[in-house]
Structures are given as structure tokens and as C-alpha cells.
Design a protein around this motif. Structure first.
Motif, PDB file in Angstrom:
ATOM      1  N   ALA A   1       0.705  -1.347  -0.064  1.00  9.74           N
ATOM      2  CA  ALA A   1       0.182  -0.136   0.208  1.00  9.74           C
ATOM      3  C   ALA A   1       0.759   1.277  -0.071  1.00  9.74           C
ATOM      4  N   PHE A   2       1.963   1.166   0.368  1.00  8.48           N
ATOM      5  CA  PHE A   2       2.967   2.478   0.609  1.00  8.48           C
ATOM      6  C   PHE A   2       3.755   2.720  -0.758  1.00  8.48           C
ATOM      7  N   LYS A   3       3.534   3.855  -1.181  1.00 10.95           N
ATOM      8  CA  LYS A   3       4.280   4.378  -2.492  1.00 10.95           C
ATOM      9  C   LYS A   3       5.083   5.443  -1.961  1.00 10.95           C
ATOM     10  N   THR A   4       6.171   5.375  -2.270  1.00 12.15           N
ATOM     11  CA  THR A   4       7.110   6.628  -1.986  1.00 12.15           C
ATOM     12  C   THR A   4       6.745   7.659  -3.082  1.00 12.15           C
ATOM     13  N   THR A   5       7.062   8.983  -2.616  1.00 11.42           N
ATOM     14  CA  THR A   5       6.781  10.111  -3.411  1.00 11.42           C
ATOM     15  C   THR A   5       7.806  10.906  -3.757  1.00 11.42           C
ATOM     16  N   ASP A   6       8.902  10.811  -3.171  1.00 14.34           N
ATOM     17  CA  ASP A   6      10.263  11.635  -3.429  1.00 14.34           C
ATOM     18  C   ASP A   6      11.517  10.866  -3.054  1.00 14.34           C
ATOM     19  N   GLU A   7      12.538  11.199  -3.560  1.00  7.29           N
ATOM     20  CA  GLU A   7      13.808  10.498  -3.581  1.00  7.29           C
ATOM     21  C   GLU A   7      14.208  10.386  -1.985  1.00  7.29           C
TER      22      GLU A   7
ATOM     23  N   ILE B   1      14.832   6.475   2.464  1.00 10.68           N
ATOM     24  CA  ILE B   1      14.562   5.951   3.968  1.00 10.68           C
ATOM     25  C   ILE B   1      13.898   4.507   3.932  1.00 10.68           C
ATOM     26  N   ASP B   2      12.933   4.298   2.915  1.00 11.71           N
ATOM     27  CA  ASP B   2      12.180   3.259   2.918  1.00 11.71           C
ATOM     28  C   ASP B   2      13.231   2.200   2.521  1.00 11.71           C
ATOM     29  N   GLN B   3      14.016   2.357   1.490  1.00 13.02           N
ATOM     30  CA  GLN B   3      14.944   1.345   1.122  1.00 13.02           C
ATOM     31  C   GLN B   3      16.091   1.122   2.127  1.00 13.02           C
ATOM     32  N   HIS B   4      16.434   1.935   3.076  1.00 11.35           N
ATOM     33  CA  HIS B   4      17.222   1.561   4.105  1.00 11.35           C
ATOM     34  C   HIS B   4      16.611   0.653   5.171  1.00 11.35           C
ATOM     35  N   ILE B   5      15.326   0.848   5.341  1.00 11.15           N
ATOM     36  CA  ILE B   5      14.567   0.129   6.486  1.00 11.15           C
ATOM     37  C   ILE B   5      14.287  -1.190   5.796  1.00 11.15           C
TER      38      ILE B   5
ATOM     39  N   ILE C   1       7.042  11.067  10.326  1.00 12.60           N
ATOM     40  CA  ILE C   1       7.260   9.858  10.225  1.00 12.60           C
ATOM     41  C   ILE C   1       7.013   9.563   8.818  1.00 12.60           C
ATOM     42  N   PRO C   2       7.944   9.781   7.892  1.00  7.73           N
ATOM     43  CA  PRO C   2       7.756  10.033   6.479  1.00  7.73           C
ATOM     44  C   PRO C   2       7.394   8.515   5.855  1.00  7.73           C
ATOM     45  N   VAL C   3       7.941   7.414   6.405  1.00 11.52           N
ATOM     46  CA  VAL C   3       7.684   6.246   6.085  1.00 11.52           C
ATOM     47  C   VAL C   3       6.934   5.313   7.111  1.00 11.52           C
ATOM     48  N   PRO C   4       5.846   4.616   6.707  1.00  9.98           N
ATOM     49  CA  PRO C   4       5.042   3.932   7.785  1.00  9.98           C
ATOM     50  C   PRO C   4       5.756   3.030   8.393  1.00  9.98           C
TER      51      PRO C   4
END
Length: 294
Positions: free
Chosen positions: A105-111, A116-120, A164-167
């Protein structure tokens, strides 16, 4: 009538005896018929013509029935309009996304958010837990329906750029253990550059509760007590991991302990920021609520 009487009597004397009787009977029949005819004509008019008092009563009755009908219509319409959000919420709660759907459900909107999402996702701890079949991976905050999420503190208000930019990415072992990785942005501070202690308390409260929910009879609980010890300041703009474990379950009660650490890089252990213990109790209404939520 008198001329007819004279003429008949002059030519037929016998009629002088019977004529008055005949005329009298004729007149009686005529008069009686006339009265009946008059009644036949006037009776429908009396039926159709109501008295002023009767008309007023009928008018008031029609007004009362009209007002009653309008009241029922508008009351019913108002009920459905007022209840529409509740119906929508109940329907949405009956079809919650699965754990797998919450991940997609989560889609990133900027670099920056994508990084951050990739690091997690690629962190060694995530990979280790993902490879363990005893743990289930999800983004719990995205399992909440949008119309409910917008009113939630942790699933709505606190999610977003610089907060919290990434759930949070979570891994759970049914009712026993819970791990959640979060990036805390720069707009969550108390002191400059330091994440507010209330923010950390909120994370601990929710994380420990999620850890034990599956161990409760209806998988729902509320916080009865929460003890927090702050060990080190949490820097804004950093990654943290919450780790919780259920230590005891008795009926509708569950005891949990946990902590928040910095997310260490590689095999490096994280620094403990907060330690906590909590007691969570399933409320008596949980059985009814569980029928909707679960």
C-alpha cells in the motif's frame, strides 16, 4: 280541480259521494310522493354539504396527518445522513487489508522518502526477521481504513514529511514478540534536535500493545499501566527500532516489556533510548468489537 268536480257531479250524480274521497286520496298520494321526491333530492345535498365545524375538524386532521408524515420522512432521512459515516466505517472495518496488502500500500513520493524506505527494507535486521517463518511482516498503520486513519494520531497525524515519512515496518510473532523499525524526522522535537519524550512514550505504548493483542481472547486490549524509563536522548532525523516481548498472560490481562534502541548498522548493537513495561487489559466490550474488526 273544482270545475272538474262540478262537471262530473252534474253528469254523474253518484260521484258526488265518492269524488271527495278519491280526490282526498289522490291529493294524499301526490303530496306524499312530492315529499318523498323532495327528500330524495335534498338528501344527497345534505350528505355532500358538511357543517362548518365538521369541515374545520377535517382540515385539522389532514394537517396533523401531513405533519406526522413529514416528521417521519425527515427524521428517517436525518438518521441515515447522520449514520452514514458510521455505516461506512463499519463496512470498511469488515474488509481490512491483509499484512501483504499493507506492505504494497505504501508508495514513495520523493527521493528522500524512497531512500529511507530502502534503508529500512534492506537493513540486516529486516532481512533476518523476514527470513524467519515465525514472524509476519506488515505495515500495521496502513491496515487501518483511510476514513479511520485520518483521525488517528499514530496512523494519521504523525505520518508525513519531516515527522514519520515512512510508515513503520513491523515483524510480529503471534502474541509473543514484536519488532518495529521507524525513521523519526526533524519535526518531532521537544528540545532542539531531540525527539520529544512524549513521542517515544506514544511509540512504546502502541508497540507493547501490538505485541500482546494476539495473546488476548478477542485480540483487543487497552493500556492499564505503563512504566517508562528514559535512558538516552533520541536524536531527530534518525532510525530507531522498538522491540517488545509478552512476558505473562492471564485471561483478559497481558504483561509486556520492551525498549526503543537506535538502529545499529550491520551487527553493531543499538543504543538503548527507552525501557518500558506495561499491563494491557481486554475490555468487556471487546467480544462485540472483535466481530467487526476481526
Amino acid at each position: 280541480m273544482d270545475r272538474l268536480h262540478e262537471h262530473l257531479c252534474s253528469h254523474h250524480p253518484a260521484l258526488t259521494i265518492f269524488y271527495p274521497l278519491a280526490v282526498t286520496r289522490y291529493d294524499h298520494v301526490f303530496i306524499t310522493s312530492d315529499i318523498r321526491f323532495s327528500r330524495a333530492i335534498s338528501e344527497p345535498l345534505r350528505l355532500r354539504t358538511a357543517s362548518p365545524g365538521s369541515t374545520a375538524r377535517q382540515s385539522r386532521l389532514r394537517q396533523l396527518l401531513t405533519l406526522s408524515a413529514l416528521s417521519v420522512v425527515f427524521t428517517t432521512a436525518g438518521f441515515f445522513i447522520a449514520a452514514a459515516p458510521a455505516f461506512a466505517t463499519a463496512i470498511s472495518l469488515m474488509s481490512l487489508p491483509t499484512d501483504a496488502e499493507s506492505l504494497a500500500a505504501f508508495k514513495t513520493t520523493d527521493e528522500k522518502t524512497a531512500a529511507i524506505d530502502q534503508h529500512i527494507n534492506n537493513h540486516p535486521l529486516s532481512q533476518k526477521l523476514r527470513a524467519n517463518p515465525e514472524f509476519t511482516e506488515s505495515r500495521p498503520h496502513l491496515r487501518m481504513p483511510p476514513n479511520v486513519r485520518q483521525h488517528s494520531l499514530t496512523s494519521g497525524t504523525l505520518l508525513g514529511p519531516n515527522r514519520i515519512p515512512v510508515p513503520p515496518l513491523a515483524f510480529a510473532r503471534e502474541g509473543d514478540e514484536f519488532v518495529s523499525i521507524t525513521y523519526l524526522g526533524t519535526d518531532l522535537c521537544g528540545h532542539v534536535g531531540i525527539v520529544h519524550g512524549g513521542m517515544l512514550a506514544t511509540m512504546v505504548d502502541e508497540g507493547l500493545a501490538r505485541c500482546c493483542f494476539a495473546a488476548l481472547p478477542n485480540r483487543i486490549g487497552v493500556t492499564a499501566s505503563l512504566t517508562i524509563n528514559y535512558r538516552s536522548p533520541a536524536k531527530a532525523g534518525s532510525y530507531v527500532v522498538l522491540k517488545a516481548k509478552t512476558t505473562k498472560v492471564e485471561g483478559r490481562k497481558a504483561w509486556v516489556e520492551g525498549r526503543i534502541e537506535t538502529l545499529g548498522e550491520g551487527e553493531e548493537p543499538g543504543k538503548v533510548l527507552v525501557e518500558a513495561t506495561g499491563l494491557f487489559v481486554e475490555p468487556k466490550y471487546a467480544a462485540n468489537l472483535a466481530k467487526i474488526v476481526n
